[in-house]
Design a protein around this motif. Sequence first.
Motif, PDB file in Angstrom:
ATOM      1  N   VAL A 154       0.852  -1.198   0.000  1.00  8.07           N
ATOM      2  CA  VAL A 154       0.000   0.000   0.000  1.00  8.07           C
ATOM      3  C   VAL A 154       0.880   1.237   0.000  1.00  8.07           C
ATOM      4  O   VAL A 154       1.795   1.356   0.824  1.00  8.07           O
ATOM      5  CB  VAL A 154      -0.932   0.023   1.239  1.00  8.07           C
ATOM      6  N   LEU A 155       0.593   2.156  -0.900  1.00  9.23           N
ATOM      7  CA  LEU A 155       1.264   3.454  -0.937  1.00  9.23           C
ATOM      8  C   LEU A 155       0.219   4.527  -0.676  1.00  9.23           C
ATOM      9  O   LEU A 155      -0.762   4.637  -1.416  1.00  9.23           O
ATOM     10  CB  LEU A 155       1.926   3.693  -2.295  1.00  9.23           C
ATOM     11  N   VAL A 156       0.430   5.300   0.375  1.00 11.72           N
ATOM     12  CA  VAL A 156      -0.465   6.415   0.698  1.00 11.72           C
ATOM     13  C   VAL A 156       0.223   7.703   0.282  1.00 11.72           C
ATOM     14  O   VAL A 156       1.334   7.997   0.726  1.00 11.72           O
ATOM     15  CB  VAL A 156      -0.799   6.450   2.203  1.00 11.72           C
ATOM     16  N   ILE A 157      -0.444   8.477  -0.567  1.00 11.19           N
ATOM     17  CA  ILE A 157       0.112   9.735  -1.069  1.00 11.19           C
ATOM     18  C   ILE A 157      -0.556  10.890  -0.333  1.00 11.19           C
ATOM     19  O   ILE A 157      -1.741  11.155  -0.506  1.00 11.19           O
ATOM     20  CB  ILE A 157      -0.084   9.856  -2.584  1.00 11.19           C
ATOM     21  N   GLY A 158       0.206  11.546   0.526  1.00 10.16           N
ATOM     22  CA  GLY A 158      -0.299  12.655   1.327  1.00 10.16           C
ATOM     23  C   GLY A 158      -0.338  12.296   2.794  1.00 10.16           C
ATOM     24  O   GLY A 158      -1.065  11.386   3.199  1.00 10.16           O
ATOM     25  N   ALA A 159       0.458  12.987   3.616  1.00 11.53           N
ATOM     26  CA  ALA A 159       0.557  12.661   5.041  1.00 11.53           C
ATOM     27  C   ALA A 159      -0.162  13.680   5.913  1.00 11.53           C
ATOM     28  O   ALA A 159       0.316  14.055   6.983  1.00 11.53           O
ATOM     29  CB  ALA A 159       2.025  12.534   5.461  1.00 11.53           C
ATOM     30  N   GLY A 160      -1.324  14.138   5.438  1.00 11.05           N
ATOM     31  CA  GLY A 160      -2.204  14.892   6.316  1.00 11.05           C
ATOM     32  C   GLY A 160      -2.896  13.922   7.266  1.00 11.05           C
ATOM     33  O   GLY A 160      -2.614  12.717   7.268  1.00 11.05           O
ATOM     34  N   PRO A 161      -3.835  14.406   8.076  1.00  2.00           N
ATOM     35  CA  PRO A 161      -4.510  13.507   9.023  1.00  2.00           C
ATOM     36  C   PRO A 161      -5.188  12.314   8.352  1.00  2.00           C
ATOM     37  O   PRO A 161      -5.138  11.199   8.878  1.00  2.00           O
ATOM     38  CB  PRO A 161      -5.523  14.433   9.697  1.00  2.00           C
ATOM     39  N   ALA A 162      -5.819  12.520   7.191  1.00  2.00           N
ATOM     40  CA  ALA A 162      -6.503  11.414   6.511  1.00  2.00           C
ATOM     41  C   ALA A 162      -5.492  10.379   6.022  1.00  2.00           C
ATOM     42  O   ALA A 162      -5.678   9.169   6.218  1.00  2.00           O
ATOM     43  CB  ALA A 162      -7.334  11.937   5.346  1.00  2.00           C
TER      44      ALA A 162
ATOM     45  N   ALA B 236      -3.856   0.626   7.712  1.00  2.00           N
ATOM     46  CA  ALA B 236      -3.381  -0.389   6.762  1.00  2.00           C
ATOM     47  C   ALA B 236      -2.236  -1.192   7.367  1.00  2.00           C
ATOM     48  O   ALA B 236      -2.174  -2.425   7.240  1.00  2.00           O
ATOM     49  CB  ALA B 236      -2.947   0.269   5.460  1.00  2.00           C
ATOM     50  N   ALA B 237      -1.318  -0.497   8.054  1.00  2.00           N
ATOM     51  CA  ALA B 237      -0.191  -1.187   8.691  1.00  2.00           C
ATOM     52  C   ALA B 237      -0.665  -2.065   9.846  1.00  2.00           C
ATOM     53  O   ALA B 237      -0.192  -3.189  10.026  1.00  2.00           O
ATOM     54  CB  ALA B 237       0.834  -0.167   9.177  1.00  2.00           C
ATOM     55  N   LEU B 238      -1.607  -1.549  10.642  1.00  2.00           N
ATOM     56  CA  LEU B 238      -2.148  -2.347  11.736  1.00  2.00           C
ATOM     57  C   LEU B 238      -2.828  -3.613  11.219  1.00  2.00           C
ATOM     58  O   LEU B 238      -2.875  -4.632  11.913  1.00  2.00           O
ATOM     59  CB  LEU B 238      -3.150  -1.518  12.555  1.00  2.00           C
ATOM     60  N   GLY B 239      -3.341  -3.533   9.981  1.00  2.00           N
ATOM     61  CA  GLY B 239      -3.988  -4.682   9.366  1.00  2.00           C
ATOM     62  C   GLY B 239      -3.017  -5.672   8.750  1.00  2.00           C
ATOM     63  O   GLY B 239      -3.449  -6.668   8.160  1.00  2.00           O
ATOM     64  N   GLY B 240      -1.722  -5.392   8.850  1.00  2.00           N
ATOM     65  CA  GLY B 240      -0.721  -6.341   8.391  1.00  2.00           C
ATOM     66  C   GLY B 240      -0.117  -6.061   7.034  1.00  2.00           C
ATOM     67  O   GLY B 240       0.747  -6.824   6.564  1.00  2.00           O
ATOM     68  N   ALA B 241      -0.500  -4.969   6.387  1.00  2.00           N
ATOM     69  CA  ALA B 241       0.044  -4.649   5.059  1.00  2.00           C
ATOM     70  C   ALA B 241       1.391  -3.941   5.181  1.00  2.00           C
ATOM     71  O   ALA B 241       1.671  -3.269   6.188  1.00  2.00           O
ATOM     72  CB  ALA B 241      -0.936  -3.766   4.286  1.00  2.00           C
ATOM     73  N   ASP B 242       2.224  -4.102   4.157  1.00  2.00           N
ATOM     74  CA  ASP B 242       3.437  -3.289   4.031  1.00  2.00           C
ATOM     75  C   ASP B 242       3.015  -1.938   3.474  1.00  2.00           C
ATOM     76  O   ASP B 242       2.378  -1.871   2.409  1.00  2.00           O
ATOM     77  CB  ASP B 242       4.441  -3.953   3.093  1.00  2.00           C
ATOM     78  N   VAL B 243       3.379  -0.873   4.160  1.00  2.00           N
ATOM     79  CA  VAL B 243       2.845   0.449   3.826  1.00  2.00           C
ATOM     80  C   VAL B 243       3.964   1.471   3.695  1.00  2.00           C
ATOM     81  O   VAL B 243       4.892   1.501   4.516  1.00  2.00           O
ATOM     82  CB  VAL B 243       1.851   0.932   4.916  1.00  2.00           C
ATOM     83  N   ILE B 244       3.851   2.313   2.680  1.00  2.00           N
ATOM     84  CA  ILE B 244       4.685   3.502   2.559  1.00  2.00           C
ATOM     85  C   ILE B 244       3.762   4.715   2.594  1.00  2.00           C
ATOM     86  O   ILE B 244       2.751   4.759   1.882  1.00  2.00           O
ATOM     87  CB  ILE B 244       5.512   3.512   1.261  1.00  2.00           C
ATOM     88  N   LEU B 245       4.101   5.682   3.420  1.00  2.00           N
ATOM     89  CA  LEU B 245       3.385   6.953   3.510  1.00  2.00           C
ATOM     90  C   LEU B 245       4.323   8.042   3.013  1.00  2.00           C
ATOM     91  O   LEU B 245       5.402   8.223   3.568  1.00  2.00           O
ATOM     92  CB  LEU B 245       2.962   7.225   4.954  1.00  2.00           C
ATOM     93  N   MET B 246       3.920   8.749   1.960  1.00  2.00           N
ATOM     94  CA  MET B 246       4.801   9.778   1.393  1.00  2.00           C
ATOM     95  C   MET B 246       4.122  11.133   1.396  1.00  2.00           C
ATOM     96  O   MET B 246       2.898  11.251   1.328  1.00  2.00           O
ATOM     97  CB  MET B 246       5.214   9.412  -0.037  1.00  2.00           C
ATOM     98  N   ASP B 247       4.954  12.170   1.489  1.00  2.00           N
ATOM     99  CA  ASP B 247       4.441  13.533   1.465  1.00  2.00           C
ATOM    100  C   ASP B 247       5.429  14.420   0.734  1.00  2.00           C
ATOM    101  O   ASP B 247       6.649  14.245   0.858  1.00  2.00           O
ATOM    102  CB  ASP B 247       4.222  14.054   2.887  1.00  2.00           C
ATOM    103  N   LYS B 248       4.900  15.374   0.000  1.00  2.00           N
ATOM    104  CA  LYS B 248       5.769  16.229  -0.815  1.00  2.00           C
ATOM    105  C   LYS B 248       6.536  17.255   0.010  1.00  2.00           C
ATOM    106  O   LYS B 248       7.536  17.805  -0.438  1.00  2.00           O
ATOM    107  CB  LYS B 248       4.943  16.946  -1.879  1.00  2.00           C
TER     108      LYS B 248
ATOM    109  N   ILE C  35       6.124  17.552   7.607  1.00  2.00           N
ATOM    110  CA  ILE C  35       4.720  17.155   7.642  1.00  2.00           C
ATOM    111  C   ILE C  35       3.950  18.114   8.545  1.00  2.00           C
ATOM    112  O   ILE C  35       4.373  18.434   9.651  1.00  2.00           O
ATOM    113  CB  ILE C  35       4.575  15.700   8.137  1.00  2.00           C
ATOM    114  N   GLY C  36       2.824  18.610   8.032  1.00  2.00           N
ATOM    115  CA  GLY C  36       1.987  19.523   8.805  1.00  2.00           C
ATOM    116  C   GLY C  36       2.220  20.990   8.520  1.00  2.00           C
ATOM    117  O   GLY C  36       1.455  21.840   8.998  1.00  2.00           O
ATOM    118  N   SER C  37       3.246  21.311   7.766  1.00  2.00           N
ATOM    119  CA  SER C  37       3.560  22.711   7.475  1.00  2.00           C
ATOM    120  C   SER C  37       3.687  22.910   5.964  1.00  2.00           C
ATOM    121  O   SER C  37       4.341  22.114   5.299  1.00  2.00           O
ATOM    122  CB  SER C  37       4.865  23.112   8.157  1.00  2.00           C
ATOM    123  N   PRO C  38       3.063  23.942   5.404  1.00  2.00           N
ATOM    124  CA  PRO C  38       2.191  24.909   6.081  1.00  2.00           C
ATOM    125  C   PRO C  38       0.811  24.317   6.339  1.00  2.00           C
ATOM    126  O   PRO C  38       0.354  23.449   5.605  1.00  2.00           O
ATOM    127  CB  PRO C  38       2.122  26.061   5.071  1.00  2.00           C
TER     128      PRO C  38
END
Length: 393
Positions: free
Chosen positions: A6-14, A22-34, A38-41
């Motif tokens: 699983v690749l999640v694009i965007g590390a805002g709250p959602a 997804a990770a708690l469910g056992g998947a290999d996960v990457i979370l990326m943000d541009k 994270i969180g600014s601005p």
Amino acid sequence: MIETDVLVIGAGPAGSTAARYAALGGADVILMDKKSEIGSPKRCAEGVSKKGLAKVGVDLNPRWITKEIDGIRLVSPNGTDVWLTQEEIELPEAGYILERKVFDKYMAMDAARAGAKIKVKTLATGLEKVDDGYIVHTESMGKKEDIKAKIVIGADGPECHVARWAGMKPTTKAKEMESGIQYEMVGVEFEREGVIEFYFGSVAPGGYVWIFPKGDDIANVGLAVLAHKADKPAIEYLDEFIENCPYTKNAQPVELNVGGDPVGGMPKKMYDDNLLICGDAAGQVNPLTGGGIISGMTGGMYAGQVAAEAIEAGDCSKKFLKEYDKRARDDLKHEIDKYKKVQEYMLTLDDAELDNIAEAFQDVNFEQISTTELVKSLIKVSPKALLKLGKLL
């Protein structure tokens, strides 16, 4: 090439919530943000409810709470105000004003603790569909890099590039995208501490002005307008309000935030083969208040859960992923649709009508603070509201 489940694009709250579940469910996960941080601005007035945080499994941390909300104040165009605080009513659990720059980092940290890998300063530049998922083209730390994922979760905000690249229709029409602008200010004065304030009418056509206290003399002061209702840029409305409001006229800005807020509701489809979208990208925003932190995190929670289930089942088809759409709509659709109708009604009111409603509210005994309670009271005091909204509640 990097590969992941699983690749999640965007590390805002959602997005962080989706990655965590997804990770708690056992998947290999990457979370990326541009962004590098994270969180600014931030692009947010930073208010959340206590019940909402509990719903998405977030433990409170004083490091990202700046102020507990003690009530609300509603102000009509002629200055008539309605106070809903502990001095007038018995307050249920209300909520908090966050420090989003800290909160968002902590949500990403929770995702990391659950097992997700985080990539900051990593910009998605395009998608390529392949038989067993997507190849996402990125620029990471100045280098081009491809990531292959069985499921991509687009949590990339109102711009919703992921959905567009995948051929899904944009979430929100241009006329349903509010233009938001906000200063964080020092030197703000308050009649009562801990009360969030809303100003309605021609001060912010199609939206409202807010003053959200953050402790001491600090507050977020901002507004949102609909472009087709406004006759000048949002910043001009905001500067004019600040100059004329007795509580802000001596305050000074220390930060400026701008952004779009999609208030058109969720699109017809939020999933496809190997693809889910959540948060602002999926219009998971209250159309009346413009608030989307908790509803977006709720969508992210369901996206992460279903993504993990799909990986475990070995089925990432749209037929399987439709379960995310069902869970999100079962939870969010009724409220979003209801408040969309209220928002559309509010857009028909002129300043005089808003003043009359505020006057009528003076004689209303409110039992609790909630958007639903306010709408119920609006229907009671306004024959026009009863005609337009009577079937909602």
